[in-house]
Design an enzyme around this catalytic site. Structure first.
Site, PDB file in Angstrom:
ATOM      1  CD  GLU A 110      -2.908   1.185   2.313  1.00  0.00           C
ATOM      2  OE1 GLU A 110      -2.766   0.407   3.261  1.00  0.00           O
ATOM      3  OE2 GLU A 110      -3.827   2.000   2.240  1.00  0.00           O
ATOM      4  CG  ASN A 162       0.017  -6.770   4.116  1.00  0.00           C
ATOM      5  OD1 ASN A 162      -0.115  -5.885   3.285  1.00  0.00           O
ATOM      6  ND2 ASN A 162       0.979  -6.769   5.020  1.00  0.00           N
ATOM      7  CG  HIS A 197      -6.057   0.694  12.539  1.00  0.00           C
ATOM      8  ND1 HIS A 197      -6.794   1.863  12.464  1.00  0.00           N
ATOM      9  CD2 HIS A 197      -5.510   0.514  11.321  1.00  0.00           C
ATOM     10  CE1 HIS A 197      -6.688   2.360  11.240  1.00  0.00           C
ATOM     11  NE2 HIS A 197      -5.904   1.571  10.526  1.00  0.00           N
ATOM     12  CD  GLU A 198      -2.923  -2.075  10.751  1.00  0.00           C
ATOM     13  OE1 GLU A 198      -3.426  -2.271   9.614  1.00  0.00           O
ATOM     14  OE2 GLU A 198      -2.550  -0.944  11.126  1.00  0.00           O
ATOM     15  CD  GLU A 230      -6.318   3.267   6.629  1.00  0.00           C
ATOM     16  OE1 GLU A 230      -6.491   3.152   7.854  1.00  0.00           O
ATOM     17  OE2 GLU A 230      -5.714   2.405   5.949  1.00  0.00           O
TER      18      GLU A 230
HETATM   19  N1  TRP Z   1      -3.054   0.880   5.702  1.00  0.00           N
HETATM   20  C1  TRP Z   1      -2.146   0.969   6.804  1.00  0.00           C
HETATM   21  C2  TRP Z   1      -2.974   1.243   8.055  1.00  0.00           C
HETATM   22  O1  TRP Z   1      -3.585   2.250   8.194  1.00  0.00           O
HETATM   23  C3  TRP Z   1      -1.125   2.020   6.733  1.00  0.00           C
HETATM   24  C4  TRP Z   1      -0.252   2.163   5.541  1.00  0.00           C
HETATM   25  C5  TRP Z   1      -0.503   2.798   4.406  1.00  0.00           C
HETATM   26  C6  TRP Z   1       1.100   1.844   5.481  1.00  0.00           C
HETATM   27  N2  TRP Z   1       0.602   2.911   3.642  1.00  0.00           N
HETATM   28  C7  TRP Z   1       1.599   2.347   4.283  1.00  0.00           C
HETATM   29  C8  TRP Z   1       1.928   1.196   6.343  1.00  0.00           C
HETATM   30  C9  TRP Z   1       2.951   2.251   3.957  1.00  0.00           C
HETATM   31  C10 TRP Z   1       3.269   1.085   6.006  1.00  0.00           C
HETATM   32  C11 TRP Z   1       3.768   1.618   4.833  1.00  0.00           C
HETATM   33  O2  TRP Z   1      -3.070   0.416   8.887  1.00  0.00           O
HETATM   34 ZN    ZN Z   2      -5.542   1.655   8.561  1.00  0.00          ZN
END
Ligand code: TRP
Ligand code: ZN
Length: 857
Positions: free
Chosen positions: A121, A265, A297-298, A320
């Site tokens: 991401e 993931n 959160h995850e 988010e």
């Molecule tokens: N999606 C992740 C979260 O909010 C965060 C995230 C987005 C991220 N881009 C990233 C984490 C790049 C590490 C590197 O939980």
């Molecule tokens: Zn998130």
């Protein structure tokens, strides 16, 4: 910086011409020459060529439907690959090669500390293979990892492990299959050696799930808290939202090289080790709190993000904002509801309001983006969560929960928009949310002014509210929003109290509350029911009354924040140092002699607002006057209430460490008392005593911090004792680095320089860099904002140096330099000059270019 780089725009969204029904990957790991064999089964949706994003890749070969693809059949650029006429269905096979060891950007596949790990991401998958790397292309992934298992015992990817094969050359091939279609940003691969901590979870419907945490060798025990937090999160989502986990296995890997907090993931979360590892010697109460909230959160993303994902990256807040809201609700239930709300509101009032006032201002659903990594912001995340919270406030918890459920049922397996979410809320509740949608498109911090008139004869309270959103860097004209304003009406004479929700929808509106028998005192914006600045003309005495009487802990804290803001404003206006009133002293004395049941709240009430919160209330920011006034108030409180701080401090007994709310409160209040006592003649002794006696890092750090802000003589000795004892423990060394970085003296510059030569420091490790330099720019205002510019120059030089190493990190570090307009003329000049120098330097990443160019126009 004369060139213009073109951002992407939300209005240009087009559905993809092709979908990828199946994705087969074979990854042959090698530190400098990893080969990725991809096999994509595609199907046409609309007219157009087949576009595959690809960046920093070496293309080895392409085959279409089992035959080599001629060079005239495709176009290759540094952004990707276009295949002109692939047909309507077919199989595309592409081989790429990459260098994980050289990947210091930590995006795509990288090798650090002996661990291969991915971060996809938002747009990292295109650094692994050519692919339609956009969240609205959902595919079923099957991944084979090939490596020497003697060196890399654990070979992990998403979903279920379906095969393990010994190859003739001694390597092992492990194959994973994820049955849930997902966009490429949720792909993950990890290979390395770890300690494993495992347990299980039985879902509400009786399915058994294996939980596995993979952490650095020797640190397995430190994953126990995170594992238990995961089990709590899984149960909580079942009970609060009726949501169960959907795979047979849930894996969490902790790595020390990571750009952010953690990544959701599918079935294989990857975490910054900072948010997994904890024991009482190395993690503070605050760390424990954040670990639980990020684990939650995850996990919550599995539904809000993974099962239902985003159509395009402009919709990021869809997953988010909603998931932050969910983790905040979880934390409120697990830890303290009052403290978790205070925590969230502090963040909005410091960082988010500052972002609205900056050149990077944007709505929670941005409209144009050059580098997506720049939009993982406190606006998209935390203001986004406030917008969701307002929906819950407006609809009520029951209808909100029904809307949440309808949203997930309606869109399971889809990639959707913020509008789809609001529509589900509207359909489930029957409430018209047309005007509410403006919160998604309008940026800026609304200002709400309130006045009140009590008519004793009619026993009526008339409340007048007006709203106004000042222009922001990205948007000039603003419209009235739907603003839920929760109030509590206190009647001090009769001790009667009642609550009400005022829904402000126009620029100005009047509300009449009947049957108010005695003179009322109104608590405004209870629970921070909307992310706005509220102006009301209370006197210092009125604020103190609310702080003493409101039924809600948050409201009490908020009243104290307003009280101090008012005192400081008055002092600065009259050009004098603020004086402490007898009422304030009496109130504080009372709190210290008889603390509230909630000790953590008591500590918050006794704490002055921090510099950033206050700064947000001024234009331009009177940096020196504010810092002087805060320092003066601290010393005055310490002197005038020394006996009371001391009394309270002595009452709080040390108990063997447990992360448990009563103890968290005790430690918070003890640390607060010590932070004042450090400034008295008893300071040196008490600080040293606590530092030595504590059985945990929370109390030790509190002692170190107290000593530091009071500039005590033995600080250096204490710091070196800490650094020696934890010489090879990065969890604690990071805290040590940050402490040094917040030293309120010019010596900080030499010390920072020395620490960059510390054996544990590396410019390639974001945790180390942030521990030194984010701590400096965000938590050492006195030295960062030095009038001679030394603080600004240091941060600018760090940014310039990091851009080539890790652009994401560089772009985050530059943030405090962008808002030069908020400071006085002299500082404006210093900052602008530095930004111009950066801009005229050598090639800049898109990450930095986007921010610097916005700041300079
Ligand atoms: N999606 C992740 C979260 O909010 C965060 C995230 C987005 C991220 N881009 C990233 C984490 C790049 C590490 C590197 O939980
Ligand atoms: Zn998130």
């Amino acid at each position: 910086m004369s060139e213009i780089r073109q951002p992407k725009r939300l209005v240009d969204y087009q559905a993809p011409a092709f979908v990828i029904e199946q994705t087969l990957l074979r990854v042959e790991l090698d530190p400098v020459a990893t080969r990725v064999y991809s096999k994509l089964k595609f199907r046409r949706q609309t007219a157009g060529s087949l576009w595959l994003d690809g960046q920093a890749l070496q293309l080895i070969s392409i085959r279409l439907n089992d035959a080599p693809l001629g060079e005239d059949a495709y176009q290759l650029s540094d952004k990707g690959l276009a295949i002109n006429e692939p047909g309507d269905v077919g199989i595309l096979e592409v081989v790429t090669q990459l260098n994980p060891e050289q990947n210091t950007a930590l995006e795509g596949l990288y090798l650090a500390d002996g661990v291969y790990c991915t971060q996809c991401e938002a747009e990292g998958f295109r650094r692994i293979t050519y692919y339609p790397d956009r969240p609205d292309v959902l595919s079923v992934f099957t991944t084979t990892i090939v490596a020497d298992q003697a060196q890399l015992p654990f070979l992990l990817s998403n979903g279920n492990k379906i095969a393990t094969e010994q190859l003739a050359d001694g390597r092992t091939a492990v194959t994973w299959h994820d049955p849930f279609p997902k966009p490429s940003y949720l792909f993950a691969l990890v290979a390395g050696d770890f300690d494993v901590l495992a347990d299980r979870f039985v879902t509400a419907s009786g399915r058994e799930v294996v939980l596995e945490f993979f952490v650095e060798k020797g640190k397995g025990r430190r994953a126990a808290f995170a594992l238990a937090a995961l089990q709590r999160a899984m149960r909580w989502d079942e009970q609060r939202f009726g949501l169960e986990y959907d795979l047979d296995r849930y894996m969490v890997v902790a790595v020390d090289f990571f750009n952010m907090g953690a990544m959701e993931n599918k079935g294989l979360n990857i975490f910054n080790s900072k948010y997994v590892l904890a024991d009482e010697q190395t993690a503070t109460d605050n760390d424990y709190y954040h670990i639980e909230s990020i684990i939650g959160h995850e996990y919550f993303h599995n539904w809000t993000g993974n099962r239902v994902t985003c159509r395009d990256w402009f919709q990021l807040s869809l997953k988010e904002g909603l998931t932050v809201f969910r983790d905040q609700e979880f934390s409120a239930d697990m830890a303290s509801a009052t403290l978790s709300r205070i925590d969230a509101v502090k963040l909005i009032r410091t960082a988010q309001f500052a972002e609205d006032a900056s050149p990077m201002a944007h709505p929670i659903r941005p409209e144009q983006v050059l580098e997506m990594n720049n939009f993982y912001t406190v606006t998209v995340y935390d203001k986004g969560a406030e917008v969701i919270r307002m929906l819950q406030t407006l609809l009520g918890r029951e209808r909100f929960t029904a809307g949440h459920q309808l949203y997930l049922e309606r869109h399971d397996g889809q990639a959707v928009t913020c509008d789809d979410f609001v529509q589900a809320m509207q359909d489930a509740s029957g409430v018209d949310l047309q005007q509410f949608r403006l919160w998604y498109s309008q940026s800026g911090t609304p200002e709400v002014s309130v006045t009140q008139v009590y008519d004793a004869a009619a026993q009526q309270l008339r409340l007048t509210l007006t709203q106004h959103t000042p222009a922001t860097a990205d948007q000039h004209s603003k419209q009235p929003l739907v603003i839920p304003v929760k109030i509590e009406i206190l009647q001090p004479q009769t001790k009667l109290r009642q609550q009400a929700l005022l829904v402000l929808t126009a620029a100005t509106q009047e509300f009449v509350i009947a049957e108010i028998a005695t003179a009322p005192l109104v608590v405004w914006l209870e629970d921070f029911s909307a992310p706005v600045k509220l102006h009301c003309q209370y006197t210092a005495e009125q604020w103190l009354s609310i702080a003493a009487q409101a039924s809600n802990g948050f409201a009490r804290w908020d009243a104290m924040q307003q009280y101090w803001s008012l005192m400081l404003r008055q002092a600065l206006r009259s050009n004098e140092l603020p004086q402490l009133s007898t009422e304030l002293l009496a109130f504080y004395r009372q709190l210290l002699r008889q603390p509230l049941q909630d000790l953590a709240l008591t500590a918050e009430l006794l704490q002055l607002p921090d510099f950033e919160t206050l700064a947000g209330q001024y234009q331009p920011i009177p940096v020196d006057a504010l810092l002087d006034a805060l320092q003066h108030l601290t010393l005055q409180l310490a002197t005038l209430l020394q006996d009371d701080f001391s009394y309270c401090y002595q009452q709080l007994l040390f108990a063997p460490y447990q992360y448990q709310q009563q103890q968290v409160g005790q430690r918070a209040l003890r640390g607060l008392c010590l932070s004042y006592l450090a400034h008295t003649d008893a300071g040196e002794e008490l600080v040293e005593q606590q530092f030595q006696q504590a059985d945990n890092i929370t109390d030790q750090l509190a002692a170190l911090r107290a000593g530091q802000s009071a500039v005590l003589a033995a600080n250096d000795s204490r710091l070196s004792r800490l650094a020696e004892r934890f010489a090879d423990d990065v969890q604690v060394l990071d805290k040590y680095f940050s402490l040094v970085a917040t030293l309120p003296s010019e010596q900080v510059f030499t010390k920072l320089e020395q620490l960059t030569a510390h054996p544990a420091f590396s410019w390639k490790n974001p945790n180390r860099v942030r521990a030194l330099f984010s701590a400096f720019s965000l938590r050492n205002p006195q030295q960062f904002h030095r009038a001679d510019g030394q603080g600004y120059r240091l941060v600018a030089s760090v940014v310039a140096r990091l851009d080539a190493v890790n652009p994401q990190l560089a772009a985050r570090l530059i943030t405090p330099l962008l808002s030069w307009q908020r400071y006085d003329q002299h500082r404006q000049q210093l900052l602008r000059q530095l930004l111009q120098q950066l801009a005229s330097g050598s090639a800049m990443s898109d990450d930095l270019y986007e921010k610097v160019s916005k700041s300079l126009t």
